[in-house]
Design a protein around this motif. Structure first.
Motif, short mmCIF file in Angstrom:
data_model
loop_
_atom_site.label_atom_id
_atom_site.label_comp_id
_atom_site.label_asym_id
_atom_site.label_seq_id
_atom_site.Cartn_x
_atom_site.Cartn_y
_atom_site.Cartn_z
N GLY A 284 7.37 65.99 -89.26
CA GLY A 284 7.64 67.12 -90.15
C GLY A 284 9.06 67.13 -90.69
N ALA A 285 9.97 66.38 -90.04
CA ALA A 285 11.37 66.33 -90.50
C ALA A 285 11.48 65.33 -91.64
CB ALA A 285 12.29 65.95 -89.34
N GLU A 286 10.86 65.66 -92.77
CA GLU A 286 10.71 64.70 -93.87
C GLU A 286 12.05 64.22 -94.41
OE1 GLU A 286 8.67 64.47 -98.34
OE2 GLU A 286 8.46 66.27 -97.09
N THR A 287 12.98 65.14 -94.69
CA THR A 287 14.26 64.76 -95.27
C THR A 287 15.04 63.85 -94.33
OG1 THR A 287 14.34 66.85 -96.49
CG2 THR A 287 16.42 65.63 -96.24
N ARG A 288 15.07 64.23 -93.06
CA ARG A 288 15.80 63.42 -92.08
C ARG A 288 15.19 62.04 -91.94
NH1 ARG A 288 16.26 64.67 -85.61
NH2 ARG A 288 17.88 63.15 -85.10
N LEU A 289 13.87 61.95 -91.90
CA LEU A 289 13.19 60.66 -91.78
C LEU A 289 13.49 59.77 -92.97
CD1 LEU A 289 9.66 61.61 -90.35
CD2 LEU A 289 11.39 60.20 -89.24
N LEU A 290 13.41 60.32 -94.17
CA LEU A 290 13.67 59.51 -95.37
C LEU A 290 15.10 59.01 -95.40
CD1 LEU A 290 11.68 61.57 -98.05
CD2 LEU A 290 11.07 59.36 -97.04
N ASP A 291 16.05 59.83 -94.95
CA ASP A 291 17.46 59.40 -94.90
C ASP A 291 17.62 58.22 -93.94
OD1 ASP A 291 18.23 61.25 -96.75
OD2 ASP A 291 18.93 62.73 -95.26
N ILE A 292 17.00 58.33 -92.77
CA ILE A 292 17.11 57.26 -91.77
C ILE A 292 16.45 55.99 -92.28
CG2 ILE A 292 16.28 56.55 -89.49
CD1 ILE A 292 16.70 59.43 -88.55
N LEU A 293 15.27 56.10 -92.88
CA LEU A 293 14.59 54.92 -93.41
C LEU A 293 15.41 54.26 -94.50
CD1 LEU A 293 10.92 56.28 -93.58
CD2 LEU A 293 11.81 54.53 -92.03
N SER A 294 16.12 55.04 -95.29
CA SER A 294 16.99 54.47 -96.31
C SER A 294 18.12 53.68 -95.68
CB SER A 294 17.53 55.59 -97.19
OG SER A 294 18.42 55.08 -98.17
N GLN A 295 18.68 54.18 -94.58
CA GLN A 295 19.76 53.48 -93.87
C GLN A 295 19.29 52.16 -93.26
OE1 GLN A 295 20.89 57.38 -91.70
NE2 GLN A 295 22.69 56.09 -91.46
N LEU A 296 18.02 52.12 -92.87
CA LEU A 296 17.51 50.95 -92.14
C LEU A 296 16.91 49.88 -93.03
CD1 LEU A 296 15.68 52.81 -89.21
CD2 LEU A 296 17.97 51.79 -89.17
N ARG A 297 16.83 50.13 -94.33
CA ARG A 297 16.13 49.20 -95.22
C ARG A 297 16.71 47.80 -95.19
NH1 ARG A 297 14.86 51.53 -101.10
NH2 ARG A 297 13.90 49.46 -101.19
N SER A 298 18.00 47.68 -94.93
CA SER A 298 18.66 46.36 -95.00
C SER A 298 18.57 45.58 -93.69
CB SER A 298 20.13 46.55 -95.38
OG SER A 298 20.81 47.31 -94.39
N ILE A 299 18.00 46.18 -92.64
CA ILE A 299 17.95 45.50 -91.34
C ILE A 299 16.72 44.58 -91.29
CG2 ILE A 299 17.67 45.82 -88.86
CD1 ILE A 299 19.18 48.39 -89.05
N PRO A 300 16.89 43.30 -90.93
CA PRO A 300 15.75 42.37 -90.84
C PRO A 300 14.95 42.59 -89.55
CG PRO A 300 17.76 41.23 -90.25
CD PRO A 300 18.17 42.62 -90.67
#
Length: 488
Positions: free
Chosen positions: A236-252
């Motif tokens: 349910g923490a949609e905004t927080r989840l999307l922020d974290i996923l954005s930070q992790l996009r560059s990790i292989p």
């Protein structure tokens, strides 16, 4: 203290162990596949040399038969998931798939040679196609046992690992860690927990340790191998989840959302689609469509074969029962079957006829005075179950499935359905002569509630993970545990 300082000063040993050159599960899969290819190539070459001693057409048939066998067996191993990462930790499953695939190909080829009237060209079974390459199959089975031991030892020494970082220091993270630890897979290593709100909850008791924030995890992953990142936060923490996923996009690494609160009750489920819309699968019909047809063919083919092979032994059992005590040879008992309907299953009579208990009001115990001398031997060796092959052929049962229980059987004095809320769910498939619970040791008298709880857990696991290869694995294991300390 940030994560770099923690790693250099007081991090757990697991953190420093897994850097770039460590083996992974993929490495073991590749090694297994390459070993299979090399072995089959070597034995095909040996067989090719043998075939060269034959003249003309028989030599060509021999070589072609072996070539088709080698290629088809390796292809079926790929198609059936025999080289998947999920199978590397289960040598019994791998071996059962290998034996099933190779036997199926060999049988079809033999039928083809027989239909073409080519079998008389060879000195069966001593010198003929498939003889030499069959030894390669046996060695492939041995390689899987050896590689499994290497895998476990490598994981123990820290040479083989699948490293997991968890984001979320709250209740979802705690549940996730507990679930992973219950699996007890030695190659899965949790390197630590990361959370942007770690400062607000410094006392949370995580064994892997809270190593820092999401930014710290990104920095850590630049210098260390991270295979999986599991985000254990409320969905349910949609905004927080999307922020974290954005930070992790560059990790292989594989980035996955761990189950939300209710999802922890359905850890073995996944997403499907209905009309193009993603939906979370909670309960599915266990065996349906082509799977149901394939399982019925399995029951008819293997059941008929087993009945033919066991017929002489069954005749001896019948004679021994008749000579030992008065009464019928077979005993018919009502038990719960598919969709909770009653079916009559057959067994060799193992009790005195006047002491028979059709509804199982009193469970059989060790040294039960109702059991005859011959009956004791039949039960100890599970030979009393052989007449259920007739139930399999009639369609009331399967070779593999949850064992059918008599109507009044109890655990610690309580009916099974009173002890286990999900008990009736095991009747969503046909009952079996053998099953996952039996080969895992949960058989015999249910004198405690835990025994029926564990048995139902195994039955539900079987239903949720059914495949033709799982059935073959269970049949293979059954041969090894047909008699045991819980059989009486």
């Amino acid at each position: 203290m940030n994560v770099r300082e923690q790693i250099s000063v007081d991090s757990p040993p697991v953190i420093a162990t897994y850097r770039g050159a460590s083996f992974t599960s993929v490495s073991i899969v590749v090694i297994t596949a390459l070993a299979d290819i090399v072995l089959m190539a070597v034995f095909f070459h040996l067989s090719y040399q043998q075939a060269s001693d034959y003249p003309g057409m028989p030599a060509k048939v021999w070589k072609l038969t072996d070539a088709v066998f080698v290629v088809s067996t390796l292809y079926l191993m790929v198609a059936s998931g025999g080289y998947s990462r999920q199978q590397i930790g289960n040598p019994v499953s791998q071996i059962s798939r290998l034996l099933f695939n190779s036997s199926a190909v060999a049988l079809l080829e033999w039928i083809g040679l027989w239909a073409a009237d080519l079998t008389e060209d060879f000195w069966w079974p001593f010198e003929a196609p498939l003889n030499t390459v069959a030894w390669g199959i046996l060695l492939m089975c041995g390689i899987r046992v050896v590689l499994y031991k290497v895998l476990v030892e490598g994981a123990r020494r820290g040479m083989i690992a699948r490293t997991v970082a968890i984001i979320g220091a709250g209740e979802p993270g705690s549940r996730l860690i507990s679930a992973l630890e219950r699996r007890k897979e030695p190659w899965v290593h949790i390197i630590g927990v990361f959370d942007d709100r770690v400062g607000r909850a410094p006392e949370l008791p995580f064994a892997p340790g809270i190593l820092g924030t999401v930014d710290d995890l990104v920095a850590y992953s630049r210098q260390n191998r991270v295979d999986e990142i599991l985000i254990a936060l409320p969905w349910g923490a949609e905004t927080r989840l999307l922020d974290i996923l954005s930070q992790l996009r560059s990790i292989p690494a594989n980035i996955r959302l761990a189950p939300d609160v209710i999802g922890h009750h359905f850890l073995d489920r996944g997403f499907g689609r209905l009309g193009g819309v993603p939906v979370f699968d909670v309960y599915s019909k266990p065996i349906s469509g082509w799977g149901a047809l394939l399982k019925r063919v399995e029951d008819l083919v293997f059941g008929s074969l087993a009945l033919v092979i066991a017929s002489p032994l069954m005749l001896l059992c019948a004679i021994a029962i008749k000579l030992d005590s008065r009464g019928p040879i077979l005993f018919r008992q009502n038990r719960f079957g598919y969709n909770n309907n009653l079916i009559g299953i057959f067994k060799f009579r193992s009790m005195y006829h006047e002491a028979s208990d059709a509804n199982c009001d009193t469970q059989t115990t060790r040294r039960d005075p109702r059991i005859t001398r011959v009956g004791a031997v039949l039960r100890r060796t599970s030979l009393d179950e052989l007449p259920q092959l007739l139930n399999v052929l009639s369609g009331d049962m399967s070779l593999v499935g949850p064992r059918p229980h008599a109507t009044n059987t109890k655990a610690a004095g309580r009916l099974f359905e009173e002890v286990v809320r999900e008990y009736a769910a095991r009747h969503k498939v046909k009952p079996g002569i053998t099953g996952w619970a039996q080969v895992r040791g949960w058989r015999g008298e249910t004198d405690t509630e835990e025994k029926i709880l564990r048995r139902v857990e195994c039955d539900l696991f079987y239903m949720e993970n059914w495949s033709i290869f799982f059935d073959v694995e269970i049949l293979f294991r059954t041969i090894m545990v047909v008699a045991g300390k819980n059989v009486y």
